[in-house]
Design a protein around this motif. Structure first.
Motif, PDB file in Angstrom:
ATOM      1  N   GLU A   1      52.207  51.622  78.188  1.00  0.00           N
ATOM      2  CA  GLU A   1      51.752  50.254  78.438  1.00  0.00           C
ATOM      3  C   GLU A   1      51.647  49.452  77.139  1.00  0.00           C
ATOM      4  O   GLU A   1      51.971  48.262  77.100  1.00  0.00           O
ATOM      5  N   THR A   2      51.201  50.081  76.072  1.00  0.00           N
ATOM      6  CA  THR A   2      51.068  49.387  74.791  1.00  0.00           C
ATOM      7  C   THR A   2      52.432  49.024  74.220  1.00  0.00           C
ATOM      8  O   THR A   2      52.631  47.919  73.700  1.00  0.00           O
ATOM      9  N   LEU A   3      53.389  49.934  74.297  1.00  0.00           N
ATOM     10  CA  LEU A   3      54.737  49.623  73.831  1.00  0.00           C
ATOM     11  C   LEU A   3      55.343  48.492  74.651  1.00  0.00           C
ATOM     12  O   LEU A   3      56.020  47.605  74.105  1.00  0.00           O
ATOM     13  N   ALA A   4      55.088  48.483  75.963  1.00  0.00           N
ATOM     14  CA  ALA A   4      55.574  47.386  76.808  1.00  0.00           C
ATOM     15  C   ALA A   4      54.942  46.068  76.383  1.00  0.00           C
ATOM     16  O   ALA A   4      55.604  45.008  76.378  1.00  0.00           O
ATOM     17  N   ALA A   5      53.665  46.103  76.011  1.00  0.00           N
ATOM     18  CA  ALA A   5      52.972  44.886  75.593  1.00  0.00           C
ATOM     19  C   ALA A   5      53.552  44.341  74.294  1.00  0.00           C
ATOM     20  O   ALA A   5      53.633  43.114  74.102  1.00  0.00           O
ATOM     21  N   VAL A   6      53.959  45.229  73.376  1.00  0.00           N
ATOM     22  CA  VAL A   6      54.607  44.773  72.135  1.00  0.00           C
ATOM     23  C   VAL A   6      55.909  44.061  72.463  1.00  0.00           C
ATOM     24  O   VAL A   6      56.222  43.004  71.893  1.00  0.00           O
ATOM     25  N   LEU A   7      56.672  44.612  73.387  1.00  0.00           N
ATOM     26  CA  LEU A   7      57.913  43.958  73.804  1.00  0.00           C
ATOM     27  C   LEU A   7      57.631  42.593  74.436  1.00  0.00           C
ATOM     28  O   LEU A   7      58.278  41.595  74.110  1.00  0.00           O
ATOM     29  N   GLU A   8      56.673  42.548  75.341  1.00  0.00           N
ATOM     30  CA  GLU A   8      56.329  41.295  76.018  1.00  0.00           C
ATOM     31  C   GLU A   8      55.872  40.232  75.025  1.00  0.00           C
ATOM     32  O   GLU A   8      56.191  39.049  75.173  1.00  0.00           O
ATOM     33  N   ALA A   9      55.120  40.635  74.003  1.00  0.00           N
ATOM     34  CA  ALA A   9      54.641  39.686  72.997  1.00  0.00           C
ATOM     35  C   ALA A   9      55.789  39.064  72.215  1.00  0.00           C
ATOM     36  O   ALA A   9      55.637  38.006  71.604  1.00  0.00           O
ATOM     37  N   ASN A  10      56.948  39.717  72.255  1.00  0.00           N
ATOM     38  CA  ASN A  10      58.129  39.211  71.564  1.00  0.00           C
ATOM     39  C   ASN A  10      59.176  38.665  72.525  1.00  0.00           C
ATOM     40  O   ASN A  10      60.347  38.483  72.149  1.00  0.00           O
ATOM     41  N   GLY A  11      58.753  38.397  73.775  1.00  0.00           N
ATOM     42  CA  GLY A  11      59.675  37.820  74.738  1.00  0.00           C
ATOM     43  C   GLY A  11      60.724  38.762  75.266  1.00  0.00           C
ATOM     44  O   GLY A  11      61.744  38.331  75.809  1.00  0.00           O
ATOM     45  N   ARG A  12      60.509  40.063  75.131  1.00  0.00           N
ATOM     46  CA  ARG A  12      61.468  41.068  75.606  1.00  0.00           C
ATOM     47  C   ARG A  12      60.826  41.837  76.757  1.00  0.00           C
ATOM     48  O   ARG A  12      59.974  42.699  76.522  1.00  0.00           O
ATOM     49  N   PRO A  13      61.198  41.560  77.997  1.00  0.00           N
ATOM     50  CA  PRO A  13      60.617  42.328  79.110  1.00  0.00           C
ATOM     51  C   PRO A  13      60.946  43.801  78.969  1.00  0.00           C
ATOM     52  O   PRO A  13      62.026  44.178  78.509  1.00  0.00           O
ATOM     53  N   ALA A  14      60.013  44.648  79.348  1.00  0.00           N
ATOM     54  CA  ALA A  14      60.232  46.087  79.321  1.00  0.00           C
ATOM     55  C   ALA A  14      61.005  46.478  80.572  1.00  0.00           C
ATOM     56  O   ALA A  14      60.446  46.548  81.670  1.00  0.00           O
ATOM     57  N   THR A  15      62.305  46.703  80.428  1.00  0.00           N
ATOM     58  CA  THR A  15      63.157  47.041  81.563  1.00  0.00           C
ATOM     59  C   THR A  15      64.062  48.210  81.202  1.00  0.00           C
ATOM     60  O   THR A  15      64.416  48.404  80.032  1.00  0.00           O
ATOM     61  N   GLU A  16      64.439  48.962  82.205  1.00  0.00           N
ATOM     62  CA  GLU A  16      65.361  50.070  82.010  1.00  0.00           C
ATOM     63  C   GLU A  16      66.774  49.523  81.771  1.00  0.00           C
ATOM     64  O   GLU A  16      67.180  48.558  82.407  1.00  0.00           O
ATOM     65  N   PRO A  17      67.558  50.134  80.861  1.00  0.00           N
ATOM     66  CA  PRO A  17      68.953  49.725  80.698  1.00  0.00           C
ATOM     67  C   PRO A  17      69.745  50.095  81.944  1.00  0.00           C
ATOM     68  O   PRO A  17      69.369  51.023  82.665  1.00  0.00           O
ATOM     69  N   PRO A  18      70.834  49.383  82.232  1.00  0.00           N
ATOM     70  CA  PRO A  18      71.567  49.651  83.467  1.00  0.00           C
ATOM     71  C   PRO A  18      72.172  51.047  83.535  1.00  0.00           C
ATOM     72  O   PRO A  18      72.201  51.681  84.582  1.00  0.00           O
ATOM     73  N   GLY A  19      72.635  51.571  82.398  1.00  0.00           N
ATOM     74  CA  GLY A  19      73.243  52.894  82.418  1.00  0.00           C
ATOM     75  C   GLY A  19      74.627  52.859  83.054  1.00  0.00           C
ATOM     76  O   GLY A  19      75.008  51.896  83.718  1.00  0.00           O
ATOM     77  N   GLY A  20      75.374  53.929  82.880  1.00  0.00           N
ATOM     78  CA  GLY A  20      76.702  54.025  83.458  1.00  0.00           C
ATOM     79  C   GLY A  20      76.686  54.780  84.770  1.00  0.00           C
ATOM     80  O   GLY A  20      75.631  55.202  85.254  1.00  0.00           O
ATOM     81  N   PRO A  21      77.858  54.991  85.360  1.00  0.00           N
ATOM     82  CA  PRO A  21      77.932  55.717  86.641  1.00  0.00           C
ATOM     83  C   PRO A  21      77.317  57.112  86.578  1.00  0.00           C
ATOM     84  O   PRO A  21      76.630  57.529  87.507  1.00  0.00           O
ATOM     85  N   LEU A  22      77.550  57.832  85.467  1.00  0.00           N
ATOM     86  CA  LEU A  22      76.997  59.176  85.349  1.00  0.00           C
ATOM     87  C   LEU A  22      75.477  59.125  85.284  1.00  0.00           C
ATOM     88  O   LEU A  22      74.790  59.942  85.910  1.00  0.00           O
ATOM     89  N   GLY A  23      74.940  58.156  84.535  1.00  0.00           N
ATOM     90  CA  GLY A  23      73.492  58.018  84.448  1.00  0.00           C
ATOM     91  C   GLY A  23      72.867  57.714  85.793  1.00  0.00           C
ATOM     92  O   GLY A  23      71.809  58.255  86.136  1.00  0.00           O
ATOM     93  N   ARG A  24      73.518  56.834  86.558  1.00  0.00           N
ATOM     94  CA  ARG A  24      72.984  56.501  87.889  1.00  0.00           C
ATOM     95  C   ARG A  24      73.049  57.699  88.823  1.00  0.00           C
ATOM     96  O   ARG A  24      72.144  57.918  89.636  1.00  0.00           O
TER      97      ARG A  24
END
Length: 292
Positions: free
Chosen positions: A95-118
């Motif tokens: 939660e704290t790492l997400a808050a650092v991202l949010e404070a910099n305008g970067r939403p905490a979201t998962e990267p899309p990944g490729g077909p193998l990752g999905r």
């Protein structure tokens, strides 16, 4: 830690066993309100890439709890007691790492990944817990040592990243040092219990060697880390040139610590994981516009 166990920094020490009771009564959570977010705005995009990778890994480690609790480890009161407090600390760290991202305008979201990752994510969500439950219960209690060794590797890799990022961005040093202190207690528990189990069972040593050989840098199962994290962790330039700087020395030290565990002499899981990390990485992500 038990006598002869490797410490969190790799030295062999003789101390008492990790006190799980004291750990469970003294959680060390880091909350967003404690992070000094006002002083952490305006971080560079590359720094935010690393923070985003750290958030993703710390959050995903909570998912591993599901996998562990369907194995024989759930029957060990010492392990389950530790995991209750561990989960609490992990949640607030993410939660704290997400808050650092949010404070910099970067939403905490998962990267899309490729077909193998999905495909892997679908397998992990729908089938892996059941398959793991059957497989590990057939293997018996010895499999817990393998879990502890890979958990140590995950926590050590994250600690290495926290230290490297704190050195590169001094404004993050206070919160990342606290994150490292949280990880230090996790490392101590994993090393203590792994040492005891590995020393007692040839089967545990065999399973742990196999698990260490298959270990991958945390957070790379579904998508590679960003180029910023790969550079920071490995100390390699964009051209792939490696030096013998702090990162290289620190990573070698992690392998030395693992090799000091009973039955794991000659293993080098960190070096193998880092070699793969440098070859497979995501491009940098542009920072999102600041929220009003």
């Amino acid at each position: 830690m038990s006598a002869g166990a490797p410490s969190t920094d790799g030295n062999v020490v003789a101390t008492a066993a990790f006190d799980v009771r004291a750990y469970t009564t003294d959680p060390r959570e880091i909350r967003p309100s404690d992070a000094g977010l006002d002083a952490l705005t305006g971080l560079t995009p590359t720094t935010l890439d690393v923070v985003a990778d750290l958030w993703r890994v710390e959050r995903s480690l909570l998912d591993l709890l599901r996998d562990v609790l369907v194995t024989p480890a759930h029957a060990d009161p010492r392990v389950t007691a530790f995991l209750i407090t561990w989960t609490y600390e992990q949640f607030w760290l993410a939660e704290t790492l997400a808050a650092v991202l949010e404070a910099n305008g970067r939403p905490a979201t998962e990267p899309p990944g490729g077909p193998l990752g999905r495909l892997r994510r679908t397998w992990d969500d729908r089938a892996r817990p059941t398959v793991a439950a059957v497989r590990t219960n057939l293997l018996g209690a010895d499999v817990t040592a393998a879990h502890l060794v890979t958990a140590w590797l995950d926590a050590a890799a994250l600690t290495h990243t926290y230290r490297a990022l704190a050195a590169e961005e001094p404004r993050l040093e206070p919160v990342l040092t606290r994150a490292g202190a949280v990880k230090a207690r996790h490392l101590a528990f994993y090393a203590d219990d792994a040492t005891r189990r590995l020393a007692a069972s040839a089967g545990a040593r065999r399973l742990a060697r196999r698990a260490a050989a298959r270990w991958r840098w945390p957070g790379t199962r579904y998508a590679p880390v960003t180029a910023a994290t790969a550079r920071l962790v490995t100390g390699r330039t964009a051209a792939g040139t490696a030096g013998v700087g702090p990162s290289e020395v620190g990573l070698a030290h992690l392998d030395e610590t693992v090799a000091a565990l009973p039955g794991l002499a000659g293993t080098a899981p960190v070096r193998g994981a880092v070699d793969r990390l440098g070859r497979r990485r995501r491009p940098a992500v542009a920072a999102s516009p600041r929220r009003a």
